[in-house]
Write an enzyme that holds these catalytic residues in place. Structure first.
Site, PDB file in Angstrom:
ATOM      1  N   CYS A  95      -4.764   2.551  -3.848  1.00 52.66           N
ATOM      2  CA  CYS A  95      -3.564   3.049  -3.165  1.00 52.66           C
ATOM      3  C   CYS A  95      -2.399   2.081  -3.331  1.00 52.66           C
ATOM      4  O   CYS A  95      -1.585   1.912  -2.406  1.00 52.66           O
ATOM      5  CB  CYS A  95      -3.810   3.292  -1.691  1.00 52.66           C
ATOM      6  SG  CYS A  95      -4.930   4.639  -1.377  1.00 52.66           S
TER       7      CYS A  95
ATOM      8  N   HIS B 210       0.879  -1.173   0.000  1.00 53.77           N
ATOM      9  CA  HIS B 210       0.000   0.000   0.000  1.00 53.77           C
ATOM     10  C   HIS B 210       0.923   1.232   0.000  1.00 53.77           C
ATOM     11  O   HIS B 210       2.023   1.184   0.552  1.00 53.77           O
ATOM     12  CB  HIS B 210      -0.840  -0.052   1.280  1.00 53.77           C
ATOM     13  CG  HIS B 210      -1.903   0.991   1.391  1.00 53.77           C
ATOM     14  ND1 HIS B 210      -1.654   2.282   1.781  1.00 53.77           N
ATOM     15  CD2 HIS B 210      -3.238   0.918   1.173  1.00 53.77           C
ATOM     16  CE1 HIS B 210      -2.793   2.960   1.809  1.00 53.77           C
ATOM     17  NE2 HIS B 210      -3.770   2.158   1.441  1.00 53.77           N
TER      18      HIS B 210
ATOM     19  N   ASP C 288       2.933  -4.689   8.036  1.00 57.17           N
ATOM     20  CA  ASP C 288       1.726  -3.878   7.864  1.00 57.17           C
ATOM     21  C   ASP C 288       0.528  -4.820   7.938  1.00 57.17           C
ATOM     22  O   ASP C 288       0.227  -5.545   6.991  1.00 57.17           O
ATOM     23  CB  ASP C 288       1.800  -3.154   6.513  1.00 57.17           C
ATOM     24  CG  ASP C 288       0.485  -2.472   6.137  1.00 57.17           C
ATOM     25  OD1 ASP C 288      -0.509  -2.622   6.869  1.00 57.17           O
ATOM     26  OD2 ASP C 288       0.469  -1.801   5.090  1.00 57.17           O
TER      27      ASP C 288
ATOM     28  N   GLN D  80      -4.727  -5.133   6.722  1.00 62.70           N
ATOM     29  CA  GLN D  80      -5.744  -5.974   6.091  1.00 62.70           C
ATOM     30  C   GLN D  80      -5.815  -7.373   6.693  1.00 62.70           C
ATOM     31  O   GLN D  80      -6.603  -8.197   6.241  1.00 62.70           O
ATOM     32  CB  GLN D  80      -5.474  -6.103   4.583  1.00 62.70           C
ATOM     33  CG  GLN D  80      -5.632  -4.825   3.816  1.00 62.70           C
ATOM     34  CD  GLN D  80      -7.062  -4.298   3.826  1.00 62.70           C
ATOM     35  OE1 GLN D  80      -8.009  -5.019   4.140  1.00 62.70           O
ATOM     36  NE2 GLN D  80      -7.206  -3.032   3.489  1.00 62.70           N
TER      37      GLN D  80
ATOM     38  N   LYS E 105     -10.468  -0.681  10.318  1.00 63.79           N
ATOM     39  CA  LYS E 105     -10.541  -1.873   9.479  1.00 63.79           C
ATOM     40  C   LYS E 105     -10.826  -3.110  10.326  1.00 63.79           C
ATOM     41  O   LYS E 105     -10.725  -4.237   9.847  1.00 63.79           O
ATOM     42  CB  LYS E 105      -9.242  -2.050   8.693  1.00 63.79           C
ATOM     43  CG  LYS E 105      -9.038  -0.969   7.616  1.00 63.79           C
ATOM     44  CD  LYS E 105      -7.790  -1.249   6.824  1.00 63.79           C
ATOM     45  CE  LYS E 105      -7.262  -0.028   6.092  1.00 63.79           C
ATOM     46  NZ  LYS E 105      -7.994   0.287   4.861  1.00 63.79           N
TER      47      LYS E 105
HETATM   48  C1  LIG Z   1      -2.389  -2.789   3.420  1.00 66.19           C
HETATM   49  C2  LIG Z   1      -2.711  -1.433   3.948  1.00 66.19           C
HETATM   50  N1  LIG Z   1      -1.760  -0.738   4.586  1.00 66.19           N
HETATM   51  C3  LIG Z   1      -2.008   0.484   5.087  1.00 66.19           C
HETATM   52  C4  LIG Z   1      -3.234   1.082   4.971  1.00 66.19           C
HETATM   53  C5  LIG Z   1      -3.442   2.446   5.529  1.00 66.19           C
HETATM   54  O1  LIG Z   1      -4.318   2.443   6.592  1.00 66.19           O
HETATM   55  P1  LIG Z   1      -4.834   3.787   7.246  1.00 66.19           P
HETATM   56  O2  LIG Z   1      -5.370   4.627   6.120  1.00 66.19           O
HETATM   57  O3  LIG Z   1      -5.893   3.362   8.193  1.00 66.19           O
HETATM   58  O4  LIG Z   1      -3.678   4.443   7.912  1.00 66.19           O
HETATM   59  C6  LIG Z   1      -4.258   0.399   4.312  1.00 66.19           C
HETATM   60  C7  LIG Z   1      -5.576   1.025   4.153  1.00 66.19           C
HETATM   61  O5  LIG Z   1      -6.154   1.097   3.110  1.00 66.19           O
HETATM   62  C8  LIG Z   1      -3.984  -0.892   3.790  1.00 66.19           C
HETATM   63  O6  LIG Z   1      -4.928  -1.576   3.142  1.00 66.19           O
END
Ligand SMILES: Cc1ncc(COP(=O)(O)O)c(C=O)c1O
Lengths: 140, 422
Positions: free
Chosen positions: B380, B138, B216, B219, B242
């Site tokens: 993203c 991401h 990370d 998900q 999430k």
């Molecule tokens: C794999 C992954 N990492 C990071 C994020 C970022 O999360 P947040 O926007 O809650 O900081 C997301 C959110 O879409 C994600 O899917």
């Protein structure tokens, strides 16, 4: 599904499938790229302007049906037009897709995009090529 | 001629106990309509809906005992502090961390990653060093490292993945061989492809070379059990929104020894022990990394969301969602011209796809008019899109409250879309 037909009218579906002036002009007098960071849609607009007249206009890029059709219809409309008319047409088109106004004259088939006003998240798709075209003119 | 559409579908059989109707009644938003249709919410990977328990807990905090924390002598501050720290305990147990000191509350995954990039990265990464990420990250697990590398003169290395969306492990090993890698960061579950990465193996490989690892988990956290000690990762990041909790709150888990050695990330109130104009002594963990007034009600809401989830049981959630995933994969394969992207063996409950000659945005708009909310765009994860040579994808993603009827509604509309664009 019925109100979707208001947005995805035949003209739009047709221009999406067979976009007009979908090519590169190898030596354009004006060129600019438009990008919609939200979705990554990208369009390049090429113009060949001589003695104040748009002799040729074309576009390239990847986008949704709305942005492709809008770009295609724009090139059809603008080809042969005096550059001085462009600002008026830009503003007319902008008000067609963003307000409830009656369609201003002179936009021809582009008025099929009026349905986009009910889809606020998609207005940027319809205006992407127009913004790129205007940026190209300003950049000269 | 027999049209594909008329083939009757069999609802999947369940081998787990789940009162789905009861679960659905706990989500007030699922009762609403969208353009005259019942809401079908299939954008859970972007953000999940909230059960009443969470909504009420937040409201209860503001209505009955809200105050600032860690600083008042009065009753409300004591109550708020206790509720806030109780949430920390819940998080600790939820991911099986060794201690509460290892749980840092942040504003979300993005901030958790930025914290590590800036604090650990900023203090240990030097010119010529390397940071390793993967090709399926991401943007929030790319850009902080990119900026770190630009600032320090380090080099960002990227582990490639195969066409199914699985990391190429021997390439990963090869990249770590350079001897210059100071940090590894990768996604537990890809938000664009659904791939579940073999975290434990990847961590072992990095640790064999003494390289710390950030995972990370944005998900992954809501879909299967996460045990940070079992995974042995050094950092684990996730977001409240999430996992049925509020937005604007998230977690960074970090191993104590690392967190203790790291400099603070932001500085100000709440994270200090003694301040004079000559010198400041920082607070102990976890406060050292929680400068300023945090999202108090949000943290409390997150704690309640985790308790709510545990009450159902993560194994049941996983079983239900995997059934939905299988059903969706089967049903979508019946749509002509539809191509599923990301076909890893181990997948989270999400399916990304493209349709020949139809842009994902048009798919998304048309589904929306039928009340079906999906994600359409680059998710993203632009480098992931590039890998497949597409500018965007459509993505459906599930939560515990989704039903197979909703997938039927999705597929039915996809056939209509094909018809419209034929
Ligand atoms: C794999 C992954 N990492 C990071 C994020 C970022 O999360 P947040 O926007 O809650 O900081 C997301 C959110 O879409 C994600 O899917």
């Amino acid at each position: 599904m019925n109100d979707l037909r208001d947005l995805y009218q035949e003209v739009i579906l047709d221009h999406n499938k067979r976009p007009r002036n979908f090519r590169i002009i190898s030596q354009p007098t004006h060129k600019a790229d438009g990008i919609n960071p939200l979705c990554g849609d990208q369009v390049s607009v090429y113009l060949d302007i001589r003695e104040g007249v748009i002799k040729d206009i074309a576009f390239q890029g990847a986008g949704c049906a709305i942005s492709s059709a809008s770009a295609s219809l724009m090139t059809e409309l603008l080809k042969g037009k005096d550059v001085n008319e462009v600002e008026y047409l830009f503003n007319s088109f902008h008000s067609v897709v963003t307000t409830d106004c009656d369609c201003p004259k002179g936009l021809g088939k582009l008025s099929v995009l009026a349905g986009i006003r009910d889809y606020p998240s998609r207005i940027k798709c319809a205006t992407l090529a127009w913004h790129a075209m205007r940026a190209a003119l300003e950049r000269s | 001629m027999h049209s594909m559409r008329e083939i009757p579908t069999m609802p999947p059989t369940r081998n787990y106990e789940l009162d789905l109707a009861h679960i659905r009644t706990q989500f007030p938003i699922l009762c609403r309509e969208v353009y005259g249709n019942s809401l079908v919410y299939l954008d859970n990977a972007a953000s999940m809906q909230k059960p009443l328990k969470v909504i009420k807990a937040i409201s209860d905090c503001y209505s009955n005992y809200y105050s600032n924390i860690h600083r008042g002598v009065h009753l409300l501050s004591t109550l708020s502090t206790a509720a806030y720290e109780r949430a920390r305990k819940i998080v600790q147990l939820f991911i099986n961390a060794s201690s509460m000191q290892e749980i840092i509350f942040t504003s979300g995954t993005t901030e958790s990653i930025n914290l590590v990039a800036s604090s650990l990265g900023g203090s240990t990464v030097k010119a010529g060093d390397e940071v390793v990420i993967t090709g399926m990250e991401h943007h929030s697990n790319i850009v902080p490292w990119q900026v770190l590398c630009e600032r320090t003169g380090a080099v960002l290395r990227v582990v490639p993945f195969n066409y199914r969306g699985e990391l190429i492990i021997h390439e990963y090993e090869r990249l770590l061989e350079s001897g210059r890698v100071k940090l590894v960061a990768f996604v537990h579950t890809s938000n664009a492809l659904g791939t579940i990465n073999p975290v434990k193996i990847l961590v072992e490989i990095a640790h064999a070379r003494d390289i710390p690892v950030l995972v990370d988990g944005a998900q992954a956290i809501a879909h299967s059990a996460v045990d940070v000690r079992e995974l042995d990762c050094d950092f684990y990041a996730f977001s409240g929104h999430k996992i049925y909790g509020p937005s604007g709150v998230g977690v960074l888990y970090g191993k104590r020894a690392l967190l203790e050695a790291m400099p603070p990330y932001q500085v100000g109130g709440d994270m200090i022990k003694i301040v004079t104009f000559e010198k400041t002594q920082y607070a102990e963990l976890p406060n050292k990394f929680e400068a300023g007034t945090p999202n108090i009600a949000g943290v409390i809401g997150l704690g309640v969301a985790l308790e709510w989830l545990q009450n159902i049981g993560i194994e049941i959630i996983k079983a239900h969602e995997q059934t939905l995933l299988e059903y969706t994969t089967d049903q979508l394969s019946r749509v002509p011209g539809l191509n599923i992207l990301g076909t890893a063996c181990e997948k989270a409950p999400l399916v990304a796809f493209t349709m020949k000659g139809i842009h994902p945005h048009d798919i998304g708009t048309i589904l929306d008019r039928e009340g079906i909310a999906i994600r359409a765009g680059h998710q993203c994860a632009q480098p992931t899109m590039e890998r497949y040579g597409v500018p965007a994808m459509a993505r459906v993603s599930f939560a515990i409250y989704n039903r197979h009827e909703e997938i039927d509604a999705l597929v039915k509309t996809l056939f209509k879309i094909k018809e419209l664009f034929k």
